[in-house]
Design an enzyme around this catalytic site. Sequence first.
Site, PDB file in Angstrom:
ATOM      1  N   VAL A  14      -9.856  37.507  38.032  1.00  0.00           N
ATOM      2  CA  VAL A  14      -8.885  36.765  38.847  1.00  0.00           C
ATOM      3  C   VAL A  14      -9.306  36.753  40.315  1.00  0.00           C
ATOM      4  O   VAL A  14      -9.321  35.700  40.965  1.00  0.00           O
ATOM      5  CB  VAL A  14      -7.467  37.365  38.701  1.00  0.00           C
ATOM      6  CG1 VAL A  14      -6.478  36.648  39.603  1.00  0.00           C
ATOM      7  CG2 VAL A  14      -7.010  37.298  37.243  1.00  0.00           C
ATOM      8  N   ARG A  46     -16.847  48.904  42.816  1.00  0.00           N
ATOM      9  CA  ARG A  46     -18.302  49.076  42.894  1.00  0.00           C
ATOM     10  C   ARG A  46     -18.874  48.018  43.828  1.00  0.00           C
ATOM     11  O   ARG A  46     -18.792  46.826  43.547  1.00  0.00           O
ATOM     12  CB  ARG A  46     -18.933  48.957  41.516  1.00  0.00           C
ATOM     13  CG  ARG A  46     -18.779  50.242  40.686  1.00  0.00           C
ATOM     14  CD  ARG A  46     -19.371  50.087  39.304  1.00  0.00           C
ATOM     15  NE  ARG A  46     -18.575  49.181  38.487  1.00  0.00           N
ATOM     16  CZ  ARG A  46     -17.499  49.582  37.775  1.00  0.00           C
ATOM     17  NH1 ARG A  46     -17.141  50.837  37.774  1.00  0.00           N
ATOM     18  NH2 ARG A  46     -16.827  48.705  37.071  1.00  0.00           N
ATOM     19  N   VAL A 131       3.712  37.022  35.451  1.00  0.00           N
ATOM     20  CA  VAL A 131       4.312  36.592  34.189  1.00  0.00           C
ATOM     21  C   VAL A 131       3.817  35.204  33.804  1.00  0.00           C
ATOM     22  O   VAL A 131       3.928  34.256  34.579  1.00  0.00           O
ATOM     23  CB  VAL A 131       5.857  36.570  34.281  1.00  0.00           C
ATOM     24  CG1 VAL A 131       6.473  36.149  32.953  1.00  0.00           C
ATOM     25  CG2 VAL A 131       6.392  37.928  34.707  1.00  0.00           C
ATOM     26  N   GLU A 189      -8.826  43.217  24.741  1.00  0.00           N
ATOM     27  CA  GLU A 189      -9.642  44.185  25.465  1.00  0.00           C
ATOM     28  C   GLU A 189     -10.129  45.275  24.520  1.00  0.00           C
ATOM     29  O   GLU A 189      -9.623  45.423  23.405  1.00  0.00           O
ATOM     30  CB  GLU A 189      -8.812  44.799  26.594  1.00  0.00           C
ATOM     31  CG  GLU A 189      -8.463  43.756  27.649  1.00  0.00           C
ATOM     32  CD  GLU A 189      -7.638  44.338  28.785  1.00  0.00           C
ATOM     33  OE1 GLU A 189      -8.008  45.413  29.285  1.00  0.00           O
ATOM     34  OE2 GLU A 189      -6.647  43.704  29.159  1.00  0.00           O
ATOM     35  N   ASP A 200       2.569  44.963  27.476  1.00  0.00           N
ATOM     36  CA  ASP A 200       2.363  43.865  28.418  1.00  0.00           C
ATOM     37  C   ASP A 200       3.543  42.899  28.369  1.00  0.00           C
ATOM     38  O   ASP A 200       4.112  42.524  29.406  1.00  0.00           O
ATOM     39  CB  ASP A 200       1.051  43.142  28.068  1.00  0.00           C
ATOM     40  CG  ASP A 200       0.825  41.904  28.913  1.00  0.00           C
ATOM     41  OD1 ASP A 200       0.275  42.049  30.022  1.00  0.00           O
ATOM     42  OD2 ASP A 200       1.206  40.801  28.477  1.00  0.00           O
ATOM     43  N   LYS A 204       6.663  41.975  31.203  1.00  0.00           N
ATOM     44  CA  LYS A 204       7.026  40.611  31.598  1.00  0.00           C
ATOM     45  C   LYS A 204       8.498  40.340  31.296  1.00  0.00           C
ATOM     46  O   LYS A 204       9.200  39.690  32.080  1.00  0.00           O
ATOM     47  CB  LYS A 204       6.127  39.611  30.882  1.00  0.00           C
ATOM     48  CG  LYS A 204       4.667  39.691  31.366  1.00  0.00           C
ATOM     49  CD  LYS A 204       3.721  38.959  30.421  1.00  0.00           C
ATOM     50  CE  LYS A 204       2.284  38.988  30.930  1.00  0.00           C
ATOM     51  NZ  LYS A 204       1.323  38.535  29.893  1.00  0.00           N
ATOM     52  N   GLY A 303      -6.196  34.233  32.134  1.00  0.00           N
ATOM     53  CA  GLY A 303      -7.472  33.649  32.528  1.00  0.00           C
ATOM     54  C   GLY A 303      -7.626  33.646  34.031  1.00  0.00           C
ATOM     55  O   GLY A 303      -6.636  33.624  34.762  1.00  0.00           O
TER      56      GLY A 303
END
Lengths: 427, 427
Positions: A14, A46, A131, A189, A200, A204, A303
């Site tokens: 993101v 990093r 959300v 994941e 998750d 929301k 996404g």
Amino acid sequence: MRTLKVALLGCGVVGTEVARIMTTHAADLAARIGAPVELAGVAVRRANRPRPGIADELITTDATELVKRDDIDVVIEVIGGIEPARSLILTAFDHGASVVSANKALLAADGSALHAAAASAGADLYYEAAVAGAIPLLRPLRESLAGDKVNRVLGIVNGTTNFILDKMDSTGAGYSEALEEATALGYAEADPTADVEGFDAAAKAAILAGIAFHTRVTAADVFREGLTEVTAADIASAKAMNNIVKLLAICERSADGSSVTARVHPAMIPRTHPLASVRGAYNAVFVESEAAGQLMFYGPGAGGAPTASAVLGDLVAVCRNKLAGSTGPGESAYAQLTVSPMDGVVTRYHVSLDVADKAGVLAQVATVFAEHGVSIDTVRQQGREGDASLVVVTHRATDAALSATVSALRNLDNVRGVASIMRVEGE
Amino acid sequence: MRTLKVALLGCGVVGTEVARIMTTHAADLAARIGAPVELAGVAVRRANRPRPGIADELITTDATELVKRDDIDVVIEVIGGIEPARSLILTAFDHGASVVSANKALLAADGSALHAAAASAGADLYYEAAVAGAIPLLRPLRESLAGDKVNRVLGIVNGTTNFILDKMDSTGAGYSEALEEATALGYAEADPTADVEGFDAAAKAAILAGIAFHTRVTAADVFREGLTEVTAADIASAKAMNNIVKLLAICERSADGSSVTARVHPAMIPRTHPLASVRGAYNAVFVESEAAGQLMFYGPGAGGAPTASAVLGDLVAVCRNKLAGSTGPGESAYAQLTVSPMDGVVTRYHVSLDVADKAGVLAQVATVFAEHGVSIDTVRQQGREGDASLVVVTHRATDAALSATVSALRNLDNVRGVASIMRVEGE
């Protein structure tokens, strides 16, 4: 005209998109905000990774130092998780910055404290991206429906589980197999717990319920059941009834208006329901309100670019407020409705039992339902060599009544096991 | 804490609901705004009608006097039409009031002048209710997508025509018959011109295009074709292709980004398209943007309570701004893109021809298409005693190329007539 300075915390999928759009669409953003906006620092874990399009001197691994800079107007937090995100956001407020966050877990756990910190700093806290990704949902709920009374929010708010259930439905695959495919394709994941156990979606749901009902709701208030127990047999049983299984987030005002509930669980919905056709990683949310009636919002639920779109919409709003010396709407929790536990939720149930294939079993089972005040809508019975499977779909009943019914069913000699219980929604 | 005073202009279906909700939900509105809000006057055309729930002393027939009152903070305009609405709104700004309007015709005709008047008065002009009734659409476009680049807005924004087309599709009725039913059921007005000729949808398209593309677009810039020419044969032909006819509003950015188009016309879309299942008086709008991807907004497109929901959402926002001494986003027309005429629009076409049933006609027709650079996707030919009907569906071509093709087809001896031309969208 002064330039507004933005600190970006996190530069993953993101964050990279946020930085890219801020650079490539700088002129548009400046025109819409009324002043230029520039990336003044990017905090990463990093430092030595290549980050095309971001000047090296902007990169830092010291996020705390970045948010303490007094020239920062807005902090964009896209690192996720509770800490260090919370401390960084609080520090940002302390230094006068407004915050745009995509952090559902943090907002659902501790939104009120963050809102209070924002308010006392005279700063904004916006989190549309937390959300349903790109779907404008929090702003419509908070602002467009500010003159209405929301009674229900119901939707698909987790793309990973929607992808898995989609696979199970279209291929007949079991949960593990579908999860494997989701992981291979990057939809799940490596540790899928947050998605498949419903954490998750529950975060929301808490955020949605809080805004919809003007009441504080945290993730801990949300009843949560993931989809790890959903079997290929459940999916097939849903199909046989022309239903489909979806992981739903449901926030409801009680009939008397005095309390609200928020829950996340797999549920069967009719295949003709608009949510039934929501595929893959898309999200869709229904909002039912007194005056507006039934609204639906649909779009990409996750996404990099879609989430960045929501973040940047908030960035524009927060920057406009900064320039005007005002702030947008803060937390609205004046209604202080009771958040009720699952017991009182009223819905329909699909109960699948393994029973002895004998005369009188159906009568016994039906009696147990009746004794607990749970009215039966349909029964399907299927014999299999001594055993039979009995699928009961109920009329509307409280979760407490259904639980008591199921406990009693387990005590019947002729009931070998309760294969599954699933709620039926959307009718 | 001071009480904010509201003047309501118009007390028809929408105004009545606005007044009702302001009274019954006064405590909620006060909590959300941060101050009580009260109805200080209601301007009506005829004073002697019963208006339950509204105190007699609030009613006036002198709207001008009402908007001139210096104690009025917000004027809600729900009378519609150009005049006297425009003069009343301008007078309200002159006297320092902010304005919430549901007036699509006025906003589409003269939105820029009104925005300019609001800006110079330091007042707000909000009009969510002007497009797609209760659906939060203008606020998401203007604010949630403020950091994104919208490329396309496509939707059903007129419930009356959607109801008529629905009837034609489900019953095989002709246009006149379906209109009659819509009128009898109250879905169409006594004079249905604004709806069936596409004026209402064109006004909404102008407003949507203006906000989506940050460019001034007026109703006069919108290509407009109503549905009075749509025949039962067109509907049947669409069905044969597994399509459905809808009246669409389409706002598009050109491929090179330098210009935009806005148009309203009947179009065939696949029955599998989400807009195909939008029934009756519901509206649904797709928004495609660069980062967010494809979003859809769905809900009641008209009606007293749904429209009032949108008006009251704006009222809360405008009141909050008043209290904060700020204003919300005004007109954003910085992009100043060219609004191109229909000629340059690229889409697909369904052309229905009456031709002589002779050898070689198809070859002649195909040659004309080829000569004008319009590539044919499919042809269906059906003979009927000497005559034949030929249905050609093209690949994507400009409107200009299609028009030239059709002119040339009319000159062919073997083409008896061009029965209909309809655009094909949503693929």
